[in-house]
Design a protein around this motif. Structure first.
Motif, short mmCIF file in Angstrom:
data_model
loop_
_atom_site.label_atom_id
_atom_site.label_comp_id
_atom_site.label_asym_id
_atom_site.label_seq_id
_atom_site.Cartn_x
_atom_site.Cartn_y
_atom_site.Cartn_z
N TRP A 79 0.83 -1.21 0.00
CA TRP A 79 0.00 0.00 0.00
C TRP A 79 0.86 1.26 0.00
N GLN A 80 1.96 1.21 0.78
CA GLN A 80 2.84 2.39 0.83
C GLN A 80 3.55 2.61 -0.50
N CYS A 81 3.89 1.53 -1.18
CA CYS A 81 4.55 1.68 -2.49
C CYS A 81 3.58 2.21 -3.54
N ASN A 82 2.30 1.76 -3.45
CA ASN A 82 1.32 2.17 -4.46
C ASN A 82 0.71 3.54 -4.16
N ARG A 83 0.87 4.04 -2.94
CA ARG A 83 0.21 5.28 -2.54
C ARG A 83 0.72 6.46 -3.35
N LEU A 84 2.02 6.51 -3.55
CA LEU A 84 2.57 7.63 -4.30
C LEU A 84 2.15 7.61 -5.76
N ALA A 85 1.95 6.41 -6.30
CA ALA A 85 1.52 6.30 -7.70
C ALA A 85 0.02 6.28 -7.85
N ALA A 86 -0.71 6.42 -6.71
CA ALA A 86 -2.19 6.44 -6.71
C ALA A 86 -2.77 5.16 -7.29
N VAL A 87 -2.12 4.03 -7.00
CA VAL A 87 -2.62 2.72 -7.44
C VAL A 87 -3.34 2.08 -6.27
N PRO A 88 -4.61 1.70 -6.42
CA PRO A 88 -5.35 1.11 -5.30
C PRO A 88 -4.80 -0.27 -4.94
N LEU A 89 -5.06 -0.65 -3.68
CA LEU A 89 -4.64 -1.99 -3.20
C LEU A 89 -5.69 -3.00 -3.62
N VAL A 90 -5.35 -3.85 -4.55
CA VAL A 90 -6.30 -4.84 -5.07
C VAL A 90 -5.61 -6.21 -5.08
N LYS A 91 -6.43 -7.21 -5.25
CA LYS A 91 -5.90 -8.57 -5.33
C LYS A 91 -5.15 -8.78 -6.62
N ARG A 92 -4.07 -9.55 -6.52
CA ARG A 92 -3.28 -9.87 -7.71
C ARG A 92 -3.59 -11.26 -8.25
N TYR A 93 -4.46 -11.95 -7.58
CA TYR A 93 -4.75 -13.32 -8.00
C TYR A 93 -6.26 -13.51 -8.01
N ARG A 94 -6.69 -14.52 -8.75
CA ARG A 94 -8.10 -14.88 -8.76
C ARG A 94 -8.22 -16.36 -9.11
N ALA A 95 -9.31 -16.92 -8.69
CA ALA A 95 -9.53 -18.34 -8.98
C ALA A 95 -9.81 -18.53 -10.46
N PRO A 96 -9.39 -19.63 -11.04
CA PRO A 96 -9.67 -19.86 -12.47
C PRO A 96 -11.16 -19.98 -12.72
N ALA A 97 -11.59 -19.50 -13.86
CA ALA A 97 -13.01 -19.54 -14.20
C ALA A 97 -13.52 -20.97 -14.30
N ALA A 98 -12.66 -21.86 -14.74
CA ALA A 98 -13.06 -23.27 -14.88
C ALA A 98 -11.86 -24.13 -14.56
N PRO A 99 -12.07 -25.32 -14.00
CA PRO A 99 -10.92 -26.20 -13.69
C PRO A 99 -10.22 -26.64 -14.96
N PHE A 100 -8.98 -27.06 -14.79
CA PHE A 100 -8.21 -27.51 -15.93
C PHE A 100 -8.84 -28.78 -16.52
N ALA A 101 -8.88 -28.82 -17.81
CA ALA A 101 -9.45 -30.00 -18.47
C ALA A 101 -8.50 -31.18 -18.36
N ARG A 102 -9.05 -32.34 -18.15
CA ARG A 102 -8.25 -33.56 -18.06
C ARG A 102 -7.85 -34.01 -19.44
N LYS A 103 -6.58 -34.30 -19.59
CA LYS A 103 -6.12 -34.78 -20.88
C LYS A 103 -6.42 -36.26 -21.05
N TYR A 104 -6.27 -37.02 -19.96
CA TYR A 104 -6.52 -38.47 -20.00
C TYR A 104 -7.74 -38.75 -19.14
#
Length: 419
Positions: A79-104
Motif C-alpha cells: 500500500w505504501q509503495c502504491n500510494r505515491l503512484a495512486a494505485v489502489p490496493l487490489v488482489k493480484r490473483y483470482r480463482a480460475p473460471a473453470a478447472p483444468f481440463a483432463r487430458k486423460y
C-alpha cells in the motif's frame, strides 16, 4: 462492520482490549478486506505514525481482516509503495473460471488397466510402446490419446485413484531364502534335548550399546541356561554358545532360533554340525515357533535384570553370576508351569496349566528319565543332580541368588548421561 467512529489510536487500543474474544469475517469476493485495510491506513495516516502507533494499527488490521501478521505486513508495504503512484490496493490473483481440463479421461485409465493386466505389469517404456502400436499399427482409435502418453506420466496414472480402484494386487510375504538351518518347528515328541534360543538386549544409552543376554531353554523339561555377551558378533557369541551347550546335563539334539543373523550364519552352523545338532529356524507367520524362549525373556531376564542400561564391560561378571548361582537356582529350585494338552468339545487341542503340573526342571527330568526320554552326558547322573538340589532348600538357594545379584548390581558403575 462500521468502524468509522474509531478516530484515535486510544480508541483502537480500547477496541482491541474489549473485542479480544470476537472473531471477524468478510465476504472477500470483491476485495472487501483489501478496501478495509486501505481505508484504515489512509484515515490514520499510517506513514506519519510512530513505531508504537504503527504496531497498534497492524494488530487492529490483523484482528479485523483475519489475515496473519505476515500477510498484513506485506499488504501494508505494498500500500505504501502504491500510494505515491495512486494505485489502489487490489488482489493480484483470482480463482480460475473453470478447472483444468483432463487430458486423460477415465476411459483412457480403463484402457491402461486392461493393457497392464494383459501383459502383467511390464515396465513403463514397454507399455508406452504397446499403446503406440495399438493406435499406429492396429488402427484402434481408442488409443489416440494414450499413444502420446509419456513414460513418466504413465506411472502417474498408475498411482491415480481411478487406476487403483480398478486394479489392486496383493502379494504374500516372501520367505528369506537362506540355506542355513531347516525352516520348521522343533519336534521333540516328549524328549529332552531340543533347545530354543533367543537374545535380549539390555538397552542403549547415549548411543552406547549395552550387554546382550542369551536365553536357551529346553522345549520339554524347561531346563534353562542364561549367558551374557558384550556383542552378538561371532567373536563373542561362539565361545558363549559352546559354554551354554556344555552347561546342559543332557545331550542336545536340536537347536531352534528365530531368523536373526546372530544365529543363522556359517560360524554357528559349523559349530552345531561339529556337535551333530540339528539347526532349525522359525517359519514365516508362525509367531509361536520360538514363544517359549521369548516368554522366558520376560519372566526371567527382565524380571531379574531389569530394563536399565548395563555397559558391555560387565558382561563377564554377569556371565559368572549366571553360571555359578543363577542357572543352578533356575533349574534346581525355581518352579515352572507345564502345559497339559486337552482336546475340547470342538476337537481343537488346547493347553491348560494345572496346579498339579507345577514343578522344577529337575523334577521334570526325574519323570522323563524312567521313560528313556533323557540322554545324560557322560559323567552326569540324575542322582548327582538330585544330591546337588537337596544340598540347599529352595528358600536358601533363592536367598543366596538374591544376595549374589545385589552384590553384582552394586559393582555396576553406569556412565553419566550427557547434558
Amino acid at each position: 462492520m462500521n468502524e468509522a467512529r474509531l478516530t484515535t489510536i486510544e480508541q483502537i487500543e480500547q477496541f482491541l482490549t474489549a473485542s479480544g474474544s470476537i472473531e471477524f469475517s468478510a465476504a472477500d469476493d470483491n476485495g472487501e478486506r483489501y478496501w478495509h485495510i486501505s481505508r484504515v491506513l489512509a484515515r490514520f495516516d499510517y506513514p506519519g505514525r510512530n513505531k508504537r502507533e504503527r504496531g497498534v494499527l497492524l494488530r487492529y488490521l490483523q484482528h479485523t481482516s483475519g489475515y496473519s501478521r505476515a500477510q498484513v505486513t506485506r499488504l501494508v508495504t505494498r500500500w505504501q509503495c502504491n500510494r505515491l503512484a495512486a494505485v489502489p490496493l487490489v488482489k493480484r490473483y483470482r480463482a480460475p473460471a473453470a478447472p483444468f481440463a483432463r487430458k486423460y479421461t477415465a476411459v483412457d485409465v480403463a484402457l491402461l488397466v486392461e493393457m497392464d493386466q494383459a501383459h502383467e505389469d511390464v515396465c513403463g517404456p514397454a507399455i508406452a510402446h504397446l499403446l503406440q502400436r495399438a493406435y499406429r499399427d492396429y488402427d484402434d482409435p481408442r488409443y489416440e490419446r494414450l499413444a502420446k502418453l509419456s513414460v513418466s506420466h504413465l506411472y502417474n496414472l498408475r498411482k491415480s485413484a481411478g487406476y487403483q480402484a480398478r486394479r489392486r494386487s496383493f502379494t504374500k510375504t516372501r520367505p528369506v531364502c537362506n540355506a542355513i538351518g531347516v525352516r520348521k518347528a522343533p519336534g521333540p515328541e516328549g524328549r529332552a534335548g531340543f533347545v530354543r534360543i533367543d537374545t535380549v538386549h539390555q538397552g542403549d544409552q547415549d548411543g552406547v550399546k549395552g550387554v546382550y543376554h542369551i536365553t536357551c531353554v529346553d522345549a520339554v523339561s524347561q531346563w534353562q541356561v542364561e549367558a551374557c555377551v558384550e556383542g552378538i558378533s561371532e567373536a563373542f557369541l561362539l565361545p558363549v554358545l559352546a559354554l551354554i551347550i556344555d552347561q546342559f546335563p543332557f545331550v542336545i539334539v536340536g537347536f531352534h532360533s528365530d531368523n536373526g543373523s546372530e544365529y543363522i550364519n556359517h560360524h554357528v552352523a559349523s559349530l552345531l554340525e561339529k556337535l551333530r545338532i540339528e539347526q532349525t529356524k522359525s517359519r514365516s507367520r508362525h509367531s509361536n515357533d520360538n514363544a517359549l524362549a521369548e516368554s522366558k525373556n520376560a519372566s526371567v531376564v527382565r524380571k531379574h535384570m531389569g530394563y536399565d542400561h548395563i555397559p558391555q564391560a560387565y558382561a563377564k561378571p554377569i556371565n559368572a553370576f549366571y553360571q555359578d548361582t543363577f542357572n543352578p537356582w533356575l533349574n534346581l529350585h525355581r518352579p515352572c508351569l507345564f502345559a497339559t494338552l486337552i482336546t475340547n468339545h470342538k476337537g481343537k487341542t488346547v493347553k491348560r496349566y494345572k496346579p498339579q503340573e507345577v514343578k522344577t526342571p529337575l523334577e521334570c527330568l526325574t519323570q522323563l528319565a524312567p521313560l528313556g526320554r533323557v540322554t545324560f552326558k557322560p559323567g552326569i547322573t540324575l542322582e548327582a543332580l538330585q544330591i546337588q538340589a537337596r544340598s540347599q532348600t529352595d528358600l536358601a538357594a533363592a536367598q543366596a541368588m538374591q544376595s549374589a545379584k545385589r552384590e553384582l548390581f552394586a559393582g555396576f558403575v553406569k556412565p553419566k548421561r550427557r547434558a
